[in-house]
Design a protein around this motif. Structure first.
Motif, PDB file in Angstrom:
ATOM      1  N   PHE A 278       0.941   6.830  -8.300  1.00  0.00           N
ATOM      2  CA  PHE A 278       2.179   6.099  -8.571  1.00  0.00           C
ATOM      3  C   PHE A 278       2.058   4.653  -8.110  1.00  0.00           C
ATOM      4  O   PHE A 278       2.455   3.727  -8.826  1.00  0.00           O
ATOM      5  CB  PHE A 278       3.373   6.775  -7.889  1.00  0.00           C
ATOM      6  N   ASN A 279       1.529   4.430  -6.916  1.00  0.00           N
ATOM      7  CA  ASN A 279       1.421   3.075  -6.394  1.00  0.00           C
ATOM      8  C   ASN A 279       0.491   2.213  -7.246  1.00  0.00           C
ATOM      9  O   ASN A 279       0.768   1.039  -7.480  1.00  0.00           O
ATOM     10  CB  ASN A 279       0.954   3.094  -4.939  1.00  0.00           C
TER      11      ASN A 279
ATOM     12  N   SER B 275       0.836  -1.200   0.000  1.00  0.00           N
ATOM     13  CA  SER B 275       0.000   0.000   0.000  1.00  0.00           C
ATOM     14  C   SER B 275       0.870   1.249   0.000  1.00  0.00           C
ATOM     15  O   SER B 275       2.041   1.209   0.388  1.00  0.00           O
ATOM     16  CB  SER B 275      -0.927   0.005   1.221  1.00  0.00           C
ATOM     17  N   PRO B 276       0.298   2.372  -0.396  1.00  0.00           N
ATOM     18  CA  PRO B 276       1.065   3.616  -0.403  1.00  0.00           C
ATOM     19  C   PRO B 276       1.078   4.316   0.955  1.00  0.00           C
ATOM     20  O   PRO B 276       1.588   5.421   1.073  1.00  0.00           O
ATOM     21  CB  PRO B 276       0.314   4.466  -1.439  1.00  0.00           C
TER      22      PRO B 276
ATOM     23  N   LEU C 209       0.020  -2.141 -11.363  1.00  0.00           N
ATOM     24  CA  LEU C 209      -0.368  -2.538 -12.718  1.00  0.00           C
ATOM     25  C   LEU C 209       0.842  -2.961 -13.543  1.00  0.00           C
ATOM     26  O   LEU C 209       0.789  -3.945 -14.287  1.00  0.00           O
ATOM     27  CB  LEU C 209      -1.126  -1.402 -13.405  1.00  0.00           C
ATOM     28  N   ALA C 210       1.945  -2.218 -13.415  1.00  0.00           N
ATOM     29  CA  ALA C 210       3.163  -2.574 -14.155  1.00  0.00           C
ATOM     30  C   ALA C 210       3.714  -3.914 -13.671  1.00  0.00           C
ATOM     31  O   ALA C 210       4.168  -4.731 -14.484  1.00  0.00           O
ATOM     32  CB  ALA C 210       4.203  -1.474 -13.999  1.00  0.00           C
TER      33      ALA C 210
ATOM     34  N   GLY D 269      12.167   3.430  -7.263  1.00  0.00           N
ATOM     35  CA  GLY D 269      11.263   4.385  -7.898  1.00  0.00           C
ATOM     36  C   GLY D 269      10.378   5.092  -6.888  1.00  0.00           C
ATOM     37  O   GLY D 269      10.115   6.292  -7.006  1.00  0.00           O
ATOM     38  N   THR D 270       9.923   4.367  -5.876  1.00  0.00           N
ATOM     39  CA  THR D 270       9.088   4.979  -4.843  1.00  0.00           C
ATOM     40  C   THR D 270       9.856   6.058  -4.099  1.00  0.00           C
ATOM     41  O   THR D 270       9.332   7.157  -3.858  1.00  0.00           O
ATOM     42  CB  THR D 270       8.570   3.908  -3.862  1.00  0.00           C
ATOM     43  N   VAL D 271      11.084   5.783  -3.739  1.00  0.00           N
ATOM     44  CA  VAL D 271      11.902   6.780  -3.040  1.00  0.00           C
ATOM     45  C   VAL D 271      12.117   8.001  -3.927  1.00  0.00           C
ATOM     46  O   VAL D 271      11.999   9.150  -3.470  1.00  0.00           O
ATOM     47  CB  VAL D 271      13.251   6.170  -2.603  1.00  0.00           C
ATOM     48  N   LEU D 272      12.399   7.782  -5.202  1.00  0.00           N
ATOM     49  CA  LEU D 272      12.610   8.903  -6.126  1.00  0.00           C
ATOM     50  C   LEU D 272      11.336   9.731  -6.301  1.00  0.00           C
ATOM     51  O   LEU D 272      11.397  10.965  -6.366  1.00  0.00           O
ATOM     52  CB  LEU D 272      13.112   8.390  -7.472  1.00  0.00           C
ATOM     53  N   VAL D 273      10.184   9.076  -6.368  1.00  0.00           N
ATOM     54  CA  VAL D 273       8.920   9.790  -6.468  1.00  0.00           C
ATOM     55  C   VAL D 273       8.667  10.620  -5.216  1.00  0.00           C
ATOM     56  O   VAL D 273       8.200  11.758  -5.297  1.00  0.00           O
ATOM     57  CB  VAL D 273       7.753   8.821  -6.763  1.00  0.00           C
ATOM     58  N   LEU D 274       8.992  10.063  -4.045  1.00  0.00           N
ATOM     59  CA  LEU D 274       8.833  10.836  -2.810  1.00  0.00           C
ATOM     60  C   LEU D 274       9.704  12.089  -2.832  1.00  0.00           C
ATOM     61  O   LEU D 274       9.244  13.184  -2.488  1.00  0.00           O
ATOM     62  CB  LEU D 274       9.182   9.975  -1.597  1.00  0.00           C
TER      63      LEU D 274
END
Length: 104
Positions: free
Chosen positions: A61-62, A25-26, A67-68, A91-96
């Motif tokens: 993003f999550n 989960s996000p 889906l990806a 990718g999650t860290v970069l998006v944050l």
């Protein structure tokens, strides 16, 4: 063009399935983001705007990440572990970071 079905916390598509557990989960990334936003010296209006913007970006993003990962599992199952453990967590860290940079 694929049949998709949900059973409990699992999603099945193309003969493959993934379980969406609490770690997927996000919520934890958003809580980290929210802590940083709240600690940043800015006005309350800007903080609230940052929290709303961050919630939207992180949740979208999550969803795209899940889906990806399902598509990777269908088309290239050998790549799934690498994508799940290394690619998307990085990718999650970069998006944050990027979301905080835009929101602040």
């Amino acid at each position: 063009g694929q049949q998709v079905r949900r059973a409990g916390d699992s999603i099945f598509a193309g003969g493959q399935g993934v379980s969406i557990v609490a770690d997927c989960s996000p919520h934890v990334p958003y809580l980290i983001f929210a802590a940083v936003v709240m600690a940043f010296p800015s006005g309350w209006r800007q903080r609230v705007m940052g929290l709303v913007f961050g919630a939207i970006v992180i949740h979208v993003f999550n969803t795209l990440r899940i889906l990806a990962l399902i598509q990777i599992l269908i088309w290239r199952p050998g790549w799934f572990d690498f994508a799940h453990v290394y690619l998307w967590q990085t990718g999650t860290v970069l998006v944050l970071f990027a979301t905080f940079a835009v929101a602040s």
